[in-house]
Design a protein around this motif. Structure first.
Motif, PDB file in Angstrom:
ATOM      1  N   THR A   1       0.817  -1.206   0.000  1.00  0.00           N
ATOM      2  CA  THR A   1       0.000   0.000   0.000  1.00  0.00           C
ATOM      3  C   THR A   1       0.858   1.266   0.000  1.00  0.00           C
ATOM      4  O   THR A   1       0.462   2.296  -0.547  1.00  0.00           O
ATOM      5  CB  THR A   1      -0.967  -0.022   1.206  1.00  0.00           C
ATOM      6  OG1 THR A   1      -1.709  -1.239   1.152  1.00  0.00           O
ATOM      7  CG2 THR A   1      -1.927   1.149   1.173  1.00  0.00           C
TER       8      THR A   1
ATOM      9  N   SER B   1     -14.965  -7.295  -3.148  1.00  0.00           N
ATOM     10  CA  SER B   1     -14.608  -6.849  -1.804  1.00  0.00           C
ATOM     11  C   SER B   1     -14.508  -8.041  -0.867  1.00  0.00           C
ATOM     12  O   SER B   1     -15.037  -9.116  -1.146  1.00  0.00           O
ATOM     13  CB  SER B   1     -15.648  -5.872  -1.277  1.00  0.00           C
ATOM     14  OG  SER B   1     -16.836  -6.568  -0.991  1.00  0.00           O
TER      15      SER B   1
ATOM     16  N   THR C   1     -13.432  -2.799   1.378  1.00  0.00           N
ATOM     17  CA  THR C   1     -12.059  -3.170   1.030  1.00  0.00           C
ATOM     18  C   THR C   1     -12.044  -4.213  -0.083  1.00  0.00           C
ATOM     19  O   THR C   1     -12.706  -5.247   0.016  1.00  0.00           O
ATOM     20  CB  THR C   1     -11.348  -3.728   2.276  1.00  0.00           C
ATOM     21  OG1 THR C   1     -11.436  -2.753   3.302  1.00  0.00           O
ATOM     22  CG2 THR C   1      -9.888  -4.028   1.963  1.00  0.00           C
TER      23      THR C   1
ATOM     24  N   GLU D   1      -6.640  -0.549   0.741  1.00  0.00           N
ATOM     25  CA  GLU D   1      -7.282   0.651   0.221  1.00  0.00           C
ATOM     26  C   GLU D   1      -6.420   1.876   0.550  1.00  0.00           C
ATOM     27  O   GLU D   1      -5.719   1.892   1.562  1.00  0.00           O
ATOM     28  CB  GLU D   1      -8.664   0.824   0.872  1.00  0.00           C
ATOM     29  CG  GLU D   1      -9.662  -0.251   0.498  1.00  0.00           C
ATOM     30  CD  GLU D   1     -10.075  -0.206  -0.967  1.00  0.00           C
ATOM     31  OE1 GLU D   1     -10.074   0.895  -1.550  1.00  0.00           O
ATOM     32  OE2 GLU D   1     -10.385  -1.275  -1.529  1.00  0.00           O
TER      33      GLU D   1
ATOM     34  N   ILE E   1     -11.527   6.368  -0.487  1.00  0.00           N
ATOM     35  CA  ILE E   1     -11.462   6.129   0.953  1.00  0.00           C
ATOM     36  C   ILE E   1     -11.290   7.467   1.683  1.00  0.00           C
ATOM     37  O   ILE E   1     -11.849   7.695   2.749  1.00  0.00           O
ATOM     38  CB  ILE E   1     -10.302   5.157   1.299  1.00  0.00           C
ATOM     39  CG1 ILE E   1     -10.549   3.789   0.664  1.00  0.00           C
ATOM     40  CG2 ILE E   1     -10.131   5.025   2.804  1.00  0.00           C
ATOM     41  CD1 ILE E   1     -11.677   2.988   1.268  1.00  0.00           C
TER      42      ILE E   1
END
Lengths: 418, 365, 219
Positions: free
Chosen positions: B162, B233, B274, B302, C4
């Motif tokens: 990430t 998800s 997610t 995410e 998000i």
């Protein structure tokens, strides 16, 4: 001749209190009041939707008494009250509303819409937007003492007739009497039988009563046109007379708005509680019934129904009394489909009958009553308001219906045992 | 790890030299195909393509990271297909894994870049500090310079984890280093984001595999993730989903609901928002995944997952302390309300004061 | 802004802003109304204001026969959509969590499929109400821009909530963020539009009942 928009706006500004604010805040424009109003149901005129009639007052509330309205006003966004608005609303507020308050009973948000329209009239009248007919009636009430121009000599003449016909004495200006009877001009001029009926009942029941020559007029054009000052002056006349004669109770006659004016609005108009009680004649008669002071004989075989005068029943709280009394002499009593607090107005209250301009819409609105009557087909209609009586008779005649209109007090008097 | 003699051999040759059977190789291809949601008909094609592929040069750059991504990839405890990845590629630079250090290490990178210019695959883990380059340097070279320099000759870039994909934890508020993602800096190269903290090993290998097999980039979603792995998800694939639908939730970590394996939504599970393959692929050789272990999903694949308030606050809860806000607001509003009420009173009193008695002479204009 | 980030904003600062405007607005509006005051009634009472007021708060939800017949659609659709709103807002587990987070306590939820079905019913009722508003002569006449605007803001959270739950059309975080944003929009306009009736209905019904009750009439 000094009515002005400015005065109208000021009057509306004065009318706003927490009830008005709560009511307008809660309105969701559901339209149910339209279905409760005979000026909408019988005409289909959407502008007659009760809440719509309050628009001038609503605008003042919004622009003067709400945060968003104040901001909007500063930015020039909040709708204003102007001459054009008042002109347009004049017929809605006066011709298309009898202040019957049926909408107030139906509104799911609990708005007392009739009260809001009554308050709107304060602004309309101050701005010079009251109808000609009501201005005339109000002027006569103040200057002559009666909206119909009935002066004391006329009353005296009628009393003389009544005394001659009935052989009973009509007590005038008796100090210390228990009851002081008020009369409506209509009763004096059109239904003097009412006076003799009262005289008969009271004499049989041994009631101490009187009529004041100083203040005998019960009606109050001030509350119909919507001018507190004038309404207060008219109430004050009665208060002065009642206090002078030291009576215990003032009786409002068979008149709807007169009862509203003296019983419920009166003390608030003059700003102090009364030193005497106020009762509608039906309340007094029902008390006598309860005390066993009414001896009735003979039963009426006709199919009778009772028309609830709005200001007496729904707005006044005198609902059971007429039924108790009718029970005394009626064998075949039938209720209208909607009655009591949900009764339908005759279409002429709240000053509409004094306003010739409203004649057409008034007769259209009568269709509602006609439908009700068609449903139960009574032989006669009893009521307790001279104004309702006159209007019902008018409407029935217009529709070629022959149903007699009876006064409850008079009918009761006819059934008194000797 | 870096075995020059292997460089010119095909993958098939290399694998057979290492004693990997055809059977287990095909099994690997089948797994890869299913992960990428390809039809079984593609398995022979994958196998064929892989067998005949030459091991491409891969340069792995690690910036502001925790090495968790590398750990994820290498810490498989048995001989798994993940480990095979290193046999399929020529990992020419990875400063955690390579034996060389210092100049020699950098030399290896430069050599690989030169020899494979335009063809090598660049893998990045970690974010790039843009505030002060001194926050993270390698061999005296700022992360930014190294990335831009290395990216030039890359055929494609894979942002693993990430941090590389979206800035990750270094990027979390208040982002002291001014961390940015690879995608924030490089706009002219194909970038595949393989987010996760860390990403699932097979997701990393699967993505690499696709690139190796087909020489093309996998189909990506709107934030650059391979749809094959990030198309659904966690919530949609979660075995606890029926409990969510029925409204059966664990209220605490040790209540009856938790023991019965009910939905962890109330404990802050970010599964519904997610996108990742945890619920199907699972971790540790398909053993389990966080929700199965009884812990809510953190939403690590995410962007900005670290800034969504407490991990243990449900998605439907506000992230901040609203009770306090309500109390302060109510106090302030009560004062304002009283002031506005006083203004209203004043307005009305004024109207009453200005009122001139209305007589019958005042009814007309 | 990533999705998000968008979600985090609506759950964080966005929610803060909305709750501040909502709470402040409602309190200010109540103060505006109540502090205007009401003159005491000087007429001799025939009944109890309190009794009348309290009765009317309840009884106004149940109209008499004639009123019901004349406004059957308004009554039935009103009941359905208010009931639907109540159920979907207050009896959905994730929503209860939100309330619990703010006021410190929760209550049992209804099964999710029930909420799901109620959402559809409520949306249908609201659509029917719009059609009715446009078709009914009196209603169309008295309807203002605010009426249509408030209708839209009321149905939006239902639609966005439904889409977010079923994850239709967009990614889950965006759908959820849009849903929360639509609720925040509702909270922001709430105190300054007719939506206030949700709170002031008790006041206005009480006043109505009190005015009548004082005169001995149950309104």
């Amino acid at each position: 001749m000094s009515a002005s928009l400015e005065k109208g706006i000021n009057a509306l500004t004065q009318q706003v209190d927490s009830t008005v604010a709560a009511f307008f805040t809660s309105c969701v424009h559901c339209g149910m009041c339209a279905e409760a109003c005979l000026f909408y149901t019988e005409t289909g005129n959407p502008a007659a939707t009760p809440i719509h009639k309050t628009e001038p007052l609503r605008r003042i509330w919004k622009s003067e008494y709400t945060l968003q309205g104040r901001i909007g006003k500063a930015l020039g966004l909040t709708a204003k009250v102007d001459e054009a608005l008042l002109s347009e609303w004049e017929t809605l507020v006066y011709d298309n509303c009898t202040l019957c308050g049926r909408c107030s009973m139906v509104c799911p948000m609990g708005l007392d819409i009739a009260l809001l329209i009554r308050k709107t009239r304060e602004g309309m009248a101050a701005a010079g937007h009251a109808p000609e007919g009501l201005i005339g009636a109000t002027t006569r009430a103040i200057t002559i003492g009666s909206p119909m121009g009935v002066k004391l000599p006329a009353l005296m003449a009628q009393i003389k007739h009544v005394e001659k016909d009935s052989g009973l004495k009509i007590p005038l200006d008796v100090e210390g009497a228990e009851y002081m009877l008020l009369l409506s001009s209509m009763e004096i001029m059109n239904f003097p039988e009412f006076i003799s009926a009262i005289a008969k009942i009271f004499s049989k029941a041994n009631v101490s009563w009187t009529i004041s020559t100083q203040a005998f007029e019960a009606t109050n054009s001030g509350i119909q046109i919507g001018v507190t000052d004038i309404a207060a002056e008219l109430v004050q006349r009665i208060v002065d007379a009642a206090e002078k004669l030291k009576v215990k109770t003032v009786i409002s006659p068979e008149c709807g708005h007169a009862y509203m004016a003296i019983r419920w609005d009166g003390p608030n108009l003059i700003g102090k509680p009364f030193t005497f009680k106020v009762r509608h004649i039906l309340e007094v008669l029902d008390e006598l019934r309860k005390d066993g002071r009414l001896k009735i004989t003979g039963k009426e075989k006709q199919r009778l129904t009772y028309h609830d005068p709005c200001q007496v029943s729904r707005r006044g709280g005198v609902i059971d009394q007429p039924r108790n009394l009718i029970d005394l002499f009626a064998e075949n009593f039938v209720e209208m489909p909607d009655h009591g607090k949900m009764g339908w107005c005759c279409g002429a209250g709240g000053g509409v009958s004094s306003n010739e301009r409203a004649d057409e819409v008034r007769l259209k609105a009568f269709q509602r009553k006609k439908d009700q009557l068609d449903e139960i087909k009574p032989d006669a209609i009893i009521s307790a308001c001279s104004n309702c009586r006159i209007n019902l008779e008018d409407g029935l005649e217009e529709n070629n219906m022959e149903i007699p209109l009876l006064s409850l007090t008079e009918t009761l008097a006819e059934h008194l045992a000797d | 790890m870096i075995n020059d003699s292997n460089r010119d051999k095909t993958l098939g040759e290399t694998l057979r030299e290492q004693g990997i059977s055809r059977r287990s190789f095909l099994k690997f291809c089948a797994t890869t195909a299913s992960m990428m949601a390809l039809s079984p008909a593609m398995i022979p094609k994958i196998a064929h393509a892989l067998e005949n592929a030459r091991r491409p040069s891969v340069i792995w750059l690690s910036f502001q990271e925790c090495t968790g991504c590398t750990e994820s990839l290498t810490r498989a405890h048995t001989t798994t297909i993940e480990s095979l990845i290193f046999d399929f590629i020529s990992l020419d630079y990875h400063h955690t894994l390579q034996a060389a250090s210092g100049h020699a290490a950098e030399q290896a990178r430069e050599t690989a870049m030169e020899e494979n210019y335009g063809k090598y695959l660049l893998i990045v883990d970690g974010s790039i500090p843009m505030d002060n380059p001194g926050y993270s340097t390698i061999a005296g070279i700022s992360n930014y310079d190294m990335l831009m320099d290395t990216a030039k000759g890359a055929a494609a870039i894979v942002a693993v984890g990430t941090c590389a994909a979206y800035g990750g934890i270094p990027h979390a508020k208040p982002n002291p280093t001014g961390a940015v993602s690879v995608g924030d800096l490089i706009k002219d190269k194909p970038i595949i984001n393989v987010p996760g903290c860390p990403p699932i090993p097979v997701v990393i290998t699967g993505t690499l595999m696709q690139f190796l097999t087909f020489g093309s980039l996998p189909e990506l979603d709107h934030i650059g993730r391979p749809k094959a792995f990030y198309g659904k998800s966690i919530h949609d694939r979660c075995y606890r989903r029926p409990f969510y639908d029925k409204g059966l939730f664990a209220e605490t970590f040790d209540d009856e609901g938790a023991k019965k394996g009910w939905c962890l939504y109330k404990l802050g599970c970010k599964g519904p928002t997610t996108y990742n393959a945890c619920a199907t692929t699972k971790w540790n050789d398909g053993t389990s995944f966080p929700i199965e272990a009884g812990h809510p999903c953190l939403g690590c694949s995410e962007p900005d997952f670290w800034d969504g308030g407490s991990f243990y606050k449900a998605l439907s809860m506000p992230t901040e302390n609203i009770t306090r806000t309500v109390i302060y607001t109510a106090a302030g509003a009560a004062a304002a309300g009283v002031a506005l009420g006083a203004m209203n009173r004043h307005k009305k009193n004024q109207a009453v004061a200005t009122h001139n008695r209305t007589s019958i002479d005042d009814l007309k204009k | 802004m990533s999705e998000i980030e968008f979600l985090n904003w609506v759950r964080g600062p966005g929610f803060q802003i909305a709750i501040i405007i909502f709470v402040a607005g409602v309190i200010i509006r109540f103060a505006e109304i109540l502090l205007l005051g009401r003159k005491p009634n000087l007429a001799e009472a025939k009944g109890s204001e309190m009794r009348g007021g309290l009765c009317t708060i309840v009884s106004r939800s149940f109209p008499d026969k004639n009123t019901f017949q004349r406004s059957a659609f308004t009554e039935v659709s009103g009941w359905i959509f208010h009931g639907g709103l109540f159920i979907t807002i207050f009896l959905f587990a994730p929503h209860i969590l939100m309330f619990k987070d703010i006021i410190g306590f929760g209550w049992p939820a209804l099964p999710t499929p029930v909420i799901d079905a109620m959402t559809v019913v409520t949306i249908i009722a609201l659509l029917a109400i719009l059609v009715h508003r446009i078709n009914n002569r009196a209603l169309r006449f008295i309807s203002t821009k605010e009426d249509y605007f408030v209708w839209l803001i009321t149905i939006l959270p239902l639609i966005t909530g439904y889409l977010a739950f079923h994850r239709i059309g967009m990614t889950a975080p965006t759908l959820l963020a849009i849903h929360i944003l639509s609720v925040e929009l509702l909270m922001v306009i709430f105190p300054f539009t007719k939506l206030m009736h949700a709170f002031t209905i008790t006041l206005s019904r009480w006043y109505n009942g009190a005015i009548s009750g004082y005169r001995g009439v149950e309104s």
